[in-house]
Scaffold this motif. Structure first.
Motif, PDB file in Angstrom:
ATOM      1  N   GLY A 157       3.520  -6.351  -8.116  1.00 29.87           N
ATOM      2  CA  GLY A 157       2.715  -5.713  -7.083  1.00 29.87           C
ATOM      3  C   GLY A 157       3.354  -4.381  -6.737  1.00 29.87           C
ATOM      4  O   GLY A 157       4.579  -4.291  -6.612  1.00 29.87           O
ATOM      5  N   ILE A 158       2.546  -3.340  -6.591  1.00 23.38           N
ATOM      6  CA  ILE A 158       3.080  -1.991  -6.393  1.00 23.38           C
ATOM      7  C   ILE A 158       2.639  -1.438  -5.048  1.00 23.38           C
ATOM      8  O   ILE A 158       1.466  -1.538  -4.669  1.00 23.38           O
ATOM      9  N   LEU A 159       3.594  -0.861  -4.308  1.00 23.22           N
ATOM     10  CA  LEU A 159       3.313  -0.121  -3.080  1.00 23.22           C
ATOM     11  C   LEU A 159       3.838   1.296  -3.293  1.00 23.22           C
ATOM     12  O   LEU A 159       5.036   1.484  -3.567  1.00 23.22           O
ATOM     13  N   ALA A 160       2.960   2.291  -3.197  1.00 15.05           N
ATOM     14  CA  ALA A 160       3.344   3.677  -3.486  1.00 15.05           C
ATOM     15  C   ALA A 160       2.809   4.608  -2.413  1.00 15.05           C
ATOM     16  O   ALA A 160       1.610   4.599  -2.113  1.00 15.05           O
ATOM     17  N   ASN A 161       3.672   5.421  -1.835  1.00 15.99           N
ATOM     18  CA  ASN A 161       3.244   6.388  -0.822  1.00 15.99           C
ATOM     19  C   ASN A 161       2.407   7.480  -1.471  1.00 15.99           C
ATOM     20  O   ASN A 161       2.762   8.010  -2.524  1.00 15.99           O
ATOM     21  N   ALA A 162       1.278   7.805  -0.824  1.00 16.12           N
ATOM     22  CA  ALA A 162       0.363   8.793  -1.395  1.00 16.12           C
ATOM     23  C   ALA A 162       0.414  10.135  -0.669  1.00 16.12           C
ATOM     24  O   ALA A 162       0.343  11.178  -1.301  1.00 16.12           O
ATOM     25  N   ARG A 163       0.541  10.146   0.645  1.00 14.92           N
ATOM     26  CA  ARG A 163       0.550  11.418   1.366  1.00 14.92           C
ATOM     27  C   ARG A 163       1.671  11.477   2.389  1.00 14.92           C
ATOM     28  O   ARG A 163       1.561  12.136   3.415  1.00 14.92           O
ATOM     29  N   GLY A 164       2.729  10.784   2.102  1.00 14.34           N
ATOM     30  CA  GLY A 164       3.929  10.943   2.922  1.00 14.34           C
ATOM     31  C   GLY A 164       3.975  10.096   4.170  1.00 14.34           C
ATOM     32  O   GLY A 164       4.790   9.180   4.282  1.00 14.34           O
TER      33      GLY A 164
END
Length: 536
Positions: free
Chosen positions: A339-346
């Protein structure tokens, strides 16, 4: 699964500038890594060779399976300190007779392989990885023991290294010691506390006190061989289980020991395609060099990173339209579910925090490891957001990260500031592995913001006391603080203090994460439903 489409324009000026900046940073880091690879320098390397001995990394190369990779960890430990880069020890994960093992090799060309304060910190981190991931340990021993001038920082905390070794054995993790030279004083407890011990004829010297210390303490005149030689330990003391004729024989015996361990992984096997291979991403890993802008205030889409590291570039996004500053979803990486959690706009808002907490709960239900891709300036501040519950929602996310029991991997690709670093599973939250790209930065807040806060507080203090505010001194202070925080937020500084497990080339990301997921699968992977109280 859904296949990610790329919008990355590799012909754009922005891409070219980002790739060039990444290239410069890779060159800078490569120069520092070369210092660790050089050991104690040409003089001491040649002296070691004249003695007919292999270097630490040569021993590792012979030990691991042919053509298999070695994932070196904490390579830059002690960078920026008075001690050698690498801290006199080479550590990492390699495959021996098909078994993933943690390998710890003293570098005798670097100050005799002595343990200094950073060797201790690096060893503690390695032992955490061993215990969490159930990895057999192979110690390649040749060390002068403690670095005596720094004994005040080494002696008392250093005892934990031996404690950790025996606890690994007690939990069923095999420990093997191949002794190639001196193993003196406290270092003698490495073979003494290992399950399997190999010593080399005329080379291994294992004793609590060498001839000078024995003479000083007791008046007895003795020699190395009678006190701690390999043959004595093989024939008389019984400390040596195997008596090797030379270094190559010791490595052969070590591989044979691992082969006979009857070791089995307890985690899931990867789901592979035809030919035993996972589907490669659809897009070139070389393009990862140009995704993160040099100025981290400029946003970028983390899906472009995900598309270049996951199997077949396939990604099932979760809650795509809600809390869009955080991308969450499911994929496979080298056949392993993740499962991936990735910040997109800070910035993380309440919606992103709640979305993350739910996603982490679901991953625990499914016994699925989590990968955190950091590029965050932290949680949003301001009256509107405080009134909207940003504290309790941020706490909900941190609560979920803290109590999740599936393995976590963290990769800092951009900014990782403030409590956002915590929510995205920073070092204090025990990710199984944490790596950084050269583009990463991490601190309590950005340099300009931190300097600005200090300035505002100083100005308010002066006003409250009725004193004039020195604008010139304030400008100097701000410049000094900004420079300090900028330097302390860079990956080499953080890696030198063992706050990560290494700085990696973006192009190696898929390989490194795949090796980590494989190592994680040595232990059972079990989620939890037991989280702390979520404030609603």
């Amino acid at each position: 699964m859904s296949t990610l489409k790329t919008l990355l324009d590799t012909g754009s000026e922005e891409y070219r500038a980002a790739a060039e900046a990444m290239g410069r940073k890779l060159d800078e880091i490569g120069a520092e890594v070369d210092k660790a690879l050089a050991g104690g320098g040409e003089k001491y390397v040649e002296r070691h060779r004249r003695r007919g001995k292999l270097l630490a990394r040569e021993r590792i190369e012979l030990l691991i399976d042919e053509d298999s990779p070695f994932l070196e960890l904490c390579t830059l430990a002690a960078w920026g300190t008075d001690f050698p880069v690498g801290a006199n020890v080479v550590t990492g994960i390699g495959v021996v007779e098909g078994v993933e093992c943690m390998i710890v090799a003293n570098d005798p060309t670097s100050r005799g392989g002595a343990s200094n304060p950073w060797t201790i910190k690096k060893s503690f981190r390695i032992n955490e990885i061993v215990q969490q991931n159930r990895l057999p340990v192979i110690s390649l021993v040749e060390s002068a023991g403690a670095d005596l001038p720094t004994q005040k920082e080494v002696f008392i905390p250093g005892g934990r290294m031996f404690r950790d070794l025996t606890r690994a054995s007690a939990s069923g993790i095999p420990t093997v010691a191949l002794v190639f030279g001196n193993s003196t004083a406290g270092g003698a407890y490495i073979p003494g506390m290992s399950d399997h011990v190999v010593m080399v004829k005329d080379r291994s010297k294992v004793f609590l006190g060498g001839p000078p210390l024995v003479k000083m303490a007791t008046g007895e005149v003795s020699d190395d061989e009678s006190l701690g030689g390999a043959e004595m330990h093989a024939r008389t003391s019984g400390l040596a289980d195997y008596f090797a004729q030379d270094e190559y024989d010791a490595i052969r015996i070590g591989r044979s020991i691992v082969k006979r361990l009857n070791w089995h992984k307890k985690g899931p096997a990867p789901l592979l395609g035809p030919g035993g291979q996972a589907p490669a991403p659809l897009y070139d890993a070389e393009q990862l060099l140009g995704i993160v802008p040099e100025d981290l205030k400029v946003p970028f889409d983390p899906r472009e990173v995900i598309a270049r590291i996951v199997d077949g570039s396939e990604f099932d996004e979760f809650k795509a339209l809600y809390g869009s500053s955080l991308v969450t979803g499911w994929a496979r990486l080298h056949g392993y579910p993740v499962g991936i959690l990735a910040n997109a706009r800070g910035v993380l808002f309440s919606e992103e925090a709640q979305k993350a907490a739910q996603f982490i709960q679901l991953a625990n239900r499914a016994d699925t490891p989590l990968l955190f891709l950091h590029n965050t300036t932290g949680y949003m501040v301001g009256a509107e957001y405080e009134q909207g519950g940003i504290i309790k929602h941020g706490a909900m996310m941190i609560n979920a990260v803290s109590n999740s029991t599936v393995p976590h991997l963290s990769l800092l690709i951009g900014a990782s500031y403030g409590a956002g670093h915590y929510g995205m599973c920073g070092r204090a939250y025990d990710p199984r592995f944490l790596f950084a790209w050269p583009s990463a930065k991490s601190a309590v807040m950005g340099p300009a913001q931190l300097a600005g806060v200090i300035s505002i507080v100083s100005r308010a203090s002066a006003e409250a006391k009725g004193r004039p505010f020195d604008e010139e001194a304030d400008a100097g202070m701000r410049a000094m603080v900004e420079a300090q925080i900028e330097a302390e937020s860079l990956p080499m500084f953080l890696s030198g203090r063992v706050f990560d497990d290494g700085i990696i080339d973006p192009r190696d990301t898929r390989t490194v994460l795949g090796m980590c997921l494989s190592a994680i699968a040595s232990a059972p992977i079990e989620g939890t439903g037991n989280f702390g109280v979520f404030r609603m």
